[in-house]
Scaffold this motif. Structure first.
Motif, PDB file in Angstrom:
ATOM      1  N   ILE A 151       0.825  -1.207   0.000  1.00  0.00           N
ATOM      2  CA  ILE A 151       0.000   0.000   0.000  1.00  0.00           C
ATOM      3  C   ILE A 151       0.863   1.262   0.000  1.00  0.00           C
ATOM      4  O   ILE A 151       0.435   2.315  -0.484  1.00  0.00           O
ATOM      5  N   ILE A 152       2.088   1.155   0.526  1.00  0.00           N
ATOM      6  CA  ILE A 152       3.013   2.300   0.458  1.00  0.00           C
ATOM      7  C   ILE A 152       3.539   2.479  -0.969  1.00  0.00           C
ATOM      8  O   ILE A 152       3.580   3.589  -1.498  1.00  0.00           O
ATOM      9  N   LEU A 153       3.920   1.366  -1.614  1.00  0.00           N
ATOM     10  CA  LEU A 153       4.392   1.426  -2.996  1.00  0.00           C
ATOM     11  C   LEU A 153       3.310   1.984  -3.918  1.00  0.00           C
ATOM     12  O   LEU A 153       3.592   2.711  -4.879  1.00  0.00           O
ATOM     13  N   MET A 154       2.063   1.644  -3.604  1.00  0.00           N
ATOM     14  CA  MET A 154       0.937   2.146  -4.379  1.00  0.00           C
ATOM     15  C   MET A 154       0.897   3.676  -4.365  1.00  0.00           C
ATOM     16  O   MET A 154       0.657   4.323  -5.389  1.00  0.00           O
ATOM     17  N   CYS A 155       1.151   4.264  -3.197  1.00  0.00           N
ATOM     18  CA  CYS A 155       1.182   5.736  -3.088  1.00  0.00           C
ATOM     19  C   CYS A 155       2.298   6.321  -3.950  1.00  0.00           C
ATOM     20  O   CYS A 155       2.088   7.310  -4.661  1.00  0.00           O
ATOM     21  N   LYS A 168       7.517  13.127   0.743  1.00  0.00           N
ATOM     22  CA  LYS A 168       8.449  12.255   1.464  1.00  0.00           C
ATOM     23  C   LYS A 168       7.710  11.314   2.406  1.00  0.00           C
ATOM     24  O   LYS A 168       6.697  11.672   2.999  1.00  0.00           O
ATOM     25  N   LEU A 169       8.276  10.127   2.537  1.00  0.00           N
ATOM     26  CA  LEU A 169       7.661   9.079   3.355  1.00  0.00           C
ATOM     27  C   LEU A 169       8.292   9.031   4.744  1.00  0.00           C
ATOM     28  O   LEU A 169       9.512   8.991   4.879  1.00  0.00           O
ATOM     29  N   GLU A 170       7.441   9.044   5.772  1.00  0.00           N
ATOM     30  CA  GLU A 170       7.873   8.845   7.156  1.00  0.00           C
ATOM     31  C   GLU A 170       7.158   7.612   7.699  1.00  0.00           C
ATOM     32  O   GLU A 170       5.960   7.429   7.465  1.00  0.00           O
ATOM     33  N   ILE A 171       7.900   6.763   8.420  1.00  0.00           N
ATOM     34  CA  ILE A 171       7.311   5.536   8.960  1.00  0.00           C
ATOM     35  C   ILE A 171       7.663   5.389  10.437  1.00  0.00           C
ATOM     36  O   ILE A 171       8.602   6.007  10.943  1.00  0.00           O
ATOM     37  N   ASN A 172       6.896   4.561  11.119  1.00  0.00           N
ATOM     38  CA  ASN A 172       7.162   4.234  12.522  1.00  0.00           C
ATOM     39  C   ASN A 172       6.434   2.939  12.831  1.00  0.00           C
ATOM     40  O   ASN A 172       5.635   2.452  12.021  1.00  0.00           O
ATOM     41  N   SER A 173       6.724   2.360  13.975  1.00  0.00           N
ATOM     42  CA  SER A 173       5.976   1.201  14.452  1.00  0.00           C
ATOM     43  C   SER A 173       5.407   1.508  15.824  1.00  0.00           C
ATOM     44  O   SER A 173       6.113   2.016  16.696  1.00  0.00           O
ATOM     45  N   ARG A 248      12.981  -3.559   4.605  1.00  0.00           N
ATOM     46  CA  ARG A 248      13.719  -4.290   3.572  1.00  0.00           C
ATOM     47  C   ARG A 248      13.008  -4.188   2.223  1.00  0.00           C
ATOM     48  O   ARG A 248      13.640  -3.961   1.191  1.00  0.00           O
ATOM     49  N   ILE A 249      11.677  -4.349   2.237  1.00  0.00           N
ATOM     50  CA  ILE A 249      10.934  -4.287   0.973  1.00  0.00           C
ATOM     51  C   ILE A 249      11.008  -2.882   0.390  1.00  0.00           C
ATOM     52  O   ILE A 249      11.197  -2.704  -0.824  1.00  0.00           O
ATOM     53  N   LEU A 250      10.874  -1.855   1.231  1.00  0.00           N
ATOM     54  CA  LEU A 250      10.950  -0.475   0.739  1.00  0.00           C
ATOM     55  C   LEU A 250      12.327  -0.193   0.136  1.00  0.00           C
ATOM     56  O   LEU A 250      12.431   0.414  -0.941  1.00  0.00           O
ATOM     57  N   LYS A 251      13.375  -0.642   0.834  1.00  0.00           N
ATOM     58  CA  LYS A 251      14.735  -0.400   0.325  1.00  0.00           C
ATOM     59  C   LYS A 251      14.966  -1.121  -0.998  1.00  0.00           C
ATOM     60  O   LYS A 251      15.571  -0.572  -1.922  1.00  0.00           O
ATOM     61  N   SER A 252      14.474  -2.353  -1.102  1.00  0.00           N
ATOM     62  CA  SER A 252      14.705  -3.121  -2.329  1.00  0.00           C
ATOM     63  C   SER A 252      13.942  -2.530  -3.513  1.00  0.00           C
ATOM     64  O   SER A 252      14.260  -2.814  -4.667  1.00  0.00           O
ATOM     65  N   ASN A 253      12.925  -1.721  -3.220  1.00  0.00           N
ATOM     66  CA  ASN A 253      12.178  -1.050  -4.289  1.00  0.00           C
ATOM     67  C   ASN A 253      12.559   0.423  -4.428  1.00  0.00           C
ATOM     68  O   ASN A 253      11.847   1.197  -5.073  1.00  0.00           O
ATOM     69  N   ASN A 254      13.682   0.782  -3.806  1.00  0.00           N
ATOM     70  CA  ASN A 254      14.228   2.143  -3.920  1.00  0.00           C
ATOM     71  C   ASN A 254      13.242   3.220  -3.475  1.00  0.00           C
ATOM     72  O   ASN A 254      13.126   4.277  -4.098  1.00  0.00           O
ATOM     73  N   ILE A 255      12.524   2.945  -2.384  1.00  0.00           N
ATOM     74  CA  ILE A 255      11.610   3.932  -1.813  1.00  0.00           C
ATOM     75  C   ILE A 255      12.300   4.564  -0.606  1.00  0.00           C
ATOM     76  O   ILE A 255      12.457   3.923   0.435  1.00  0.00           O
TER      77      ILE A 255
END
Length: 445
Positions: A151-155, A168-173, A248-255
């Protein structure tokens, strides 16, 4: 002496609930077409829920001590049956309610999307209104970080499709309930040491929703918030693994992304991943899309325990960004404008217009504003102002001969053939289609 008739008072719209006028509608349609195509490409299905829901849906789902429930909801009691009802302030709770009520998850996970008006009673400001519009997605029944990443890649793909930059994307848990509870104890202890420095909102939230104190926009509280205990330090092995899997998924997709430990979101139903897409081009209202994981919500609203995540974005804010970056698409005019004069020509004009529409052309048929027949000159001005590519001209002489005049109004076709052409009515459709194809090819050159 006759009493002078009073002119009725002019009525206006409700403050913060805006009309979308025809000259603005093209931009809305451009955005809606783009986002619908994107969501279809990811396998998401449209769900449409009512604007009005039972108030309990939001108090139980969003949380009674959130700003939305405490200060912003448009709630009322139904005069007929005494039910407590609310104009929906957001879309997730309603989509989840519908999924539970109609047993939609019985045969497996669902990818859903919605679009429509939401209502919050807050101070209207740029891109933020009392009636505003959101598009959102809900991925129900997916537990892993791969759904969060999707859903992040979709954005990101939407920003690319729209041509927007600088978001820009900001994330947290936020971990799980037990981890948040342990962090909450330490956070309250910390904030109690600085209670004299807290503003009214901070003091009000200290014991009811202390996480929201960290999300303060008050510049005077930034240092206190920065030095507060961080929730990420309280995460257990499983929560950390989920968060690291997402990264890991975000990094591998260059996000590219930034971990923001103060990002908590304003709704009670979130757990684990939360994220926001932010920009510095809209002033203080910098968040254009936000979401995360809300695994507890489906059970909280009466369904079976089910993992879920999603996002929502304010359409008005996206449109403001498109204007800011000068990405507003040029609005296409119609294909053909039919002008006519005389009774026989008017009847023939209706037949011609319908025939052209049968082939898929967009056609405006001139209608008089005052019931009187306008001159050809006046009608041609209207034709030109409409943005039409071609004008079809019908007068008594043309009808008698079974002909129509055709004049190119736009682009290279208009330059090459400034004079009106005469075309047999039986050949008119083919002539116009060929002329439009040729004009489009000239434009591509």
């Amino acid at each position: 002496m006759t009493e002078q008739k009073r002119k009725p008072e002019k009525l206006t719209g409700v403050k913060g609930m805006n009309d979308i006028l025809p000259q603005e509608a093209g931009l809305w349609e451009f955005f809606e077409t783009t986002v619908k195509s994107l969501l279809r490409s990811y396998g998401y299905q449209n769900i449409r829920t009512p604007i009005v829901e039972h108030t309990q849906l939001f108090t139980r789902g969003i949380g009674e001590v959130t700003d939305i429930v405490e200060k912003e909801m448009y709630s009322f009691t139904d005069a007929l049956n005494g039910e407590n009802l609310t104009l929906r302030p957001e879309g997730t709770a309603a989509a989840v309610r519908a999924s539970i009520e109609h047993n939609m998850l019985y045969d497996g996970p669902k990818r859903l999307w919605y679009i429509g008006p939401m209502f919050r009673h807050e101070r209207p400001q740029r891109g933020r209104y009392r009636q505003f519009h959101q598009v959102g997605v809900e991925a129900l029944g997916f537990a892993g970080p791969d759904a969060d990443a999707e859903i992040i890649l979709m954005c990101q793909r939407l920003w690319d499709d729209l041509g927007l930059t600088g978001i820009k994307l900001e994330i947290n848990s936020l971990g799980v309930a037990e981890e948040r509870a342990a962090h909450r104890v330490e956070l309250i202890k910390y904030l109690e040491q600085h209670v004299d420095l807290l503003d009214e909102d901070g003091k009000r939230r200290l014991y009811t929703n202390p996480l929201r104190v960290l999300d303060t926009k008050n510049p005077a509280l930034q240092e206190i918030a920065d030095k507060a205990p961080k929730l990420i330090d309280f995460l257990g092995e499983a929560s950390l693994a989920h968060f690291e899997g997402l990264q890991r998924i975000l990094k591998s997709n260059n996000i590219p992304f930034k971990i923001n430990p103060r990002l908590v979101r304003g709704l009670d139903y979130y757990n684990l991943t939360v994220f926001e897409w932010v920009t510095d081009k809209l002033g203080a209202q910098g968040t254009v899309a936000a979401g995360g994981r809300y695994d507890p919500l489906i059970e909280q609203l009466g369904g079976k325990p089910t993992a879920a995540c999603g996002w929502a974005m304010g359409i008005e804010r996206i449109l403001e960004l498109l204007k800011e970056e000068d990405l507003v698409p040029e609005e296409d005019g119609c294909d053909v404008y039919v002008v006519h004069q005389g009774d026989a020509a008017r009847e023939q004009a209706f037949i011609v217009a319908e025939r052209l529409r049968d082939t898929g052309l967009d056609v405006i048929l001139h209608c008089s504003a005052d019931g009187q027949s306008a001159s050809f000159k006046s009608q041609m001005k209207r034709a030109d102002a409409s943005g039409a590519a071609f004008a079809v001209v019908l007068g008594e002489d043309e009808v008698a001969k079974g002909e129509a005049g055709v004049k190119a109004l736009r682009g290279t076709a208009a330059e090459a053939r400034s004079e009106q052409q005469t075309v047999a009515l039986e050949d008119l459709t083919e002539y116009l289609i060929n002329a439009m194809v040729a004009s489009a090819e000239d434009g591509d050159d």
